[in-house]
Design a protein around this motif. Structure first.
Motif, PDB file in Angstrom:
ATOM      1  N   ARG A 162       0.826  -1.212   0.000  1.00  0.00           N
ATOM      2  CA  ARG A 162       0.000   0.000   0.000  1.00  0.00           C
ATOM      3  C   ARG A 162       0.857   1.258   0.000  1.00  0.00           C
ATOM      4  NH1 ARG A 162      -5.274   0.841   1.002  1.00  0.00           N
ATOM      5  NH2 ARG A 162      -5.346  -0.805  -0.572  1.00  0.00           N
ATOM      6  N   ALA A 165       2.009   1.773  -3.511  1.00  0.00           N
ATOM      7  CA  ALA A 165       0.920   2.200  -4.388  1.00  0.00           C
ATOM      8  C   ALA A 165       0.591   3.672  -4.168  1.00  0.00           C
ATOM      9  CB  ALA A 165      -0.311   1.333  -4.140  1.00  0.00           C
ATOM     10  N   LEU A 166       0.607   4.103  -2.917  1.00  0.00           N
ATOM     11  CA  LEU A 166       0.339   5.510  -2.620  1.00  0.00           C
ATOM     12  C   LEU A 166       1.438   6.423  -3.138  1.00  0.00           C
ATOM     13  CD1 LEU A 166      -1.088   5.202   0.999  1.00  0.00           C
ATOM     14  CD2 LEU A 166      -2.354   5.839  -1.076  1.00  0.00           C
ATOM     15  N   ASN A 209      -4.436  -2.955  -4.200  1.00  0.00           N
ATOM     16  CA  ASN A 209      -3.841  -1.691  -4.625  1.00  0.00           C
ATOM     17  C   ASN A 209      -4.077  -1.375  -6.094  1.00  0.00           C
ATOM     18  OD1 ASN A 209      -2.313  -1.029  -2.065  1.00  0.00           O
ATOM     19  ND2 ASN A 209      -1.620  -3.120  -2.489  1.00  0.00           N
ATOM     20  N   ARG A 265      -9.715   1.149 -12.420  1.00  0.00           N
ATOM     21  CA  ARG A 265      -9.859   2.194 -11.403  1.00  0.00           C
ATOM     22  C   ARG A 265     -10.951   3.202 -11.754  1.00  0.00           C
ATOM     23  NH1 ARG A 265      -3.553   3.853 -10.009  1.00  0.00           N
ATOM     24  NH2 ARG A 265      -2.972   1.887  -8.975  1.00  0.00           N
ATOM     25  N   LEU A 271      -7.465   3.275  -3.763  1.00  0.00           N
ATOM     26  CA  LEU A 271      -6.588   4.284  -3.163  1.00  0.00           C
ATOM     27  C   LEU A 271      -7.355   5.589  -2.918  1.00  0.00           C
ATOM     28  CD1 LEU A 271      -3.288   3.746  -5.186  1.00  0.00           C
ATOM     29  CD2 LEU A 271      -4.038   2.625  -3.079  1.00  0.00           C
ATOM     30  N   ARG A 274     -10.050   5.365   0.215  1.00  0.00           N
ATOM     31  CA  ARG A 274      -9.592   5.087   1.577  1.00  0.00           C
ATOM     32  C   ARG A 274     -10.154   6.130   2.556  1.00  0.00           C
ATOM     33  NH1 ARG A 274      -4.556   6.024   2.701  1.00  0.00           N
ATOM     34  NH2 ARG A 274      -4.570   7.646   1.106  1.00  0.00           N
TER      35      ARG A 274
END
Length: 297
Positions: A162, A165-166, A209, A265, A271, A274
């Motif tokens: 994560r 991915a961020l 992710n 996405r 992401l 969240r």
């Protein structure tokens, strides 16, 4: 289009044999128009021959330990000469500048540049008796996109993937020397519980992710370890696009990163959706040690 590939192969202490195997796999990758090739953990010099508080895992023992390699050393340069313009991720035992501290490490590179390197953070089953732990995850700009690196046991921790991915990772390369279970091993290793976990983690982390996940692994045996192979390419929906299963070889998949991200996405984007304001209790639990009580509940 971008062609991603993950290797399942057996690497040992014999460096010349390793270089020859790397060269053979690079040749195959070129024949298959691969853009990014992920070798396993410890592909230069092999992994530990056992895990646990015995054998070659004892810190400061030179018996059967992997060769210690520096990022600017001859071994990495040899790999760069072999791969040329192909972008690869590869694992090795890194020696720190102090000449003593060892790390289980990986780098993403081609023939002219090292784009980034990583030192394994999460250590299983006494691995800390041979290696020191890394302390950060990085994401690196490469000719194939933004790539994050992690090693083996890291995949069991959602926070690792994560965080990358961020930081904009489009592809996460997960390099492993993942063995079968040490007890009650399944007769068919494809049915082994550790094989199941390996595959499940790969699919879950890709889907968590919504990234491309390229998972390499050692295959065959080394010392007391029996590796489970199952190198694979997973898409952002958690779908396995290609896999070697137990055998040695190369899992190859051609993907369109931008189009896939737009499709995967476009609706639910994990992401974006969240709620970090709700998750602060996670760090509070860590600081308070509550997880120790949970472990014994």
């Amino acid at each position: 289009m971008t062609t991603l590939a993950a290797v399942a192969a057996n690497f040992t202490r014999d460096l010349e044999q390793n270089y020859a195997l790397i060269a053979s796999l690079v040749d195959e990758a070129r024949d298959r128009n691969v853009d990014f090739l992920v070798f396993p953990e410890a592909a230069i010099g092999g992994y530990l021959s056992s895990l646990g508080n015995h054998g070659d895992t004892v810190r400061n023992s030179d018996r059967s330990l992997p060769p210690a390699i520096s990022l600017d050393g001859a071994e990495i340069r040899r790999v760069q000469e072999i791969v040329g313009d192909l972008v690869v991720a590869i694992g090795f035992c890194e020696i720190d500048k102090d000449g003593e501290t060892r790390y289980n490490a990986a780098a993403v590179l081609d023939g002219t540049q090292i784009y980034g390197s990583y030192r394994k953070v999460h250590q299983p089953l006494g691995e800390n008796m041979s290696y020191s732990a890394g302390a950060e995850y990085g994401v690196f700009d490469t000719p194939v996109g933004r790539v994050g690196l992690q090693i083996c046991y890291d995949k069991a921790f959602p926070e690792a993937a994560r965080s990358m991915a961020l930081d904009g990772a489009e592809i996460i390369a997960s390099l492993s020397a993942w063995p079968a279970a040490r007890t009650a091993t399944a007769e068919n290793l494809q049915d082994d519980r550790w094989t199941y976990r390996f595959n499940l983690f790969d699919m879950a982390r890709a889907l968590d992710n919504q990234v491309f996940w390229v998972s390499s692994n050692q295959s065959g045996t080394f010392g007391s370890l029996r590796y489970v192979g199952n190198a694979k390419v997973v898409d952002p929906g958690g779908n396995i696009l290609a896999t070697t299963e137990l055998g040695s070889g190369m899992a190859v998949a051609e993907v369109d990163i931008a189009v896939t991200f737009q499709a995967m996405r476009g609706g639910m984007f994990h992401l974006r959706d969240r709620r970090p304001d709700v998750y602060t209790a996670l760090t509070d639990l860590d600081h308070g040690g509550a997880w120790q009580g949970l472990a014994h509940a």
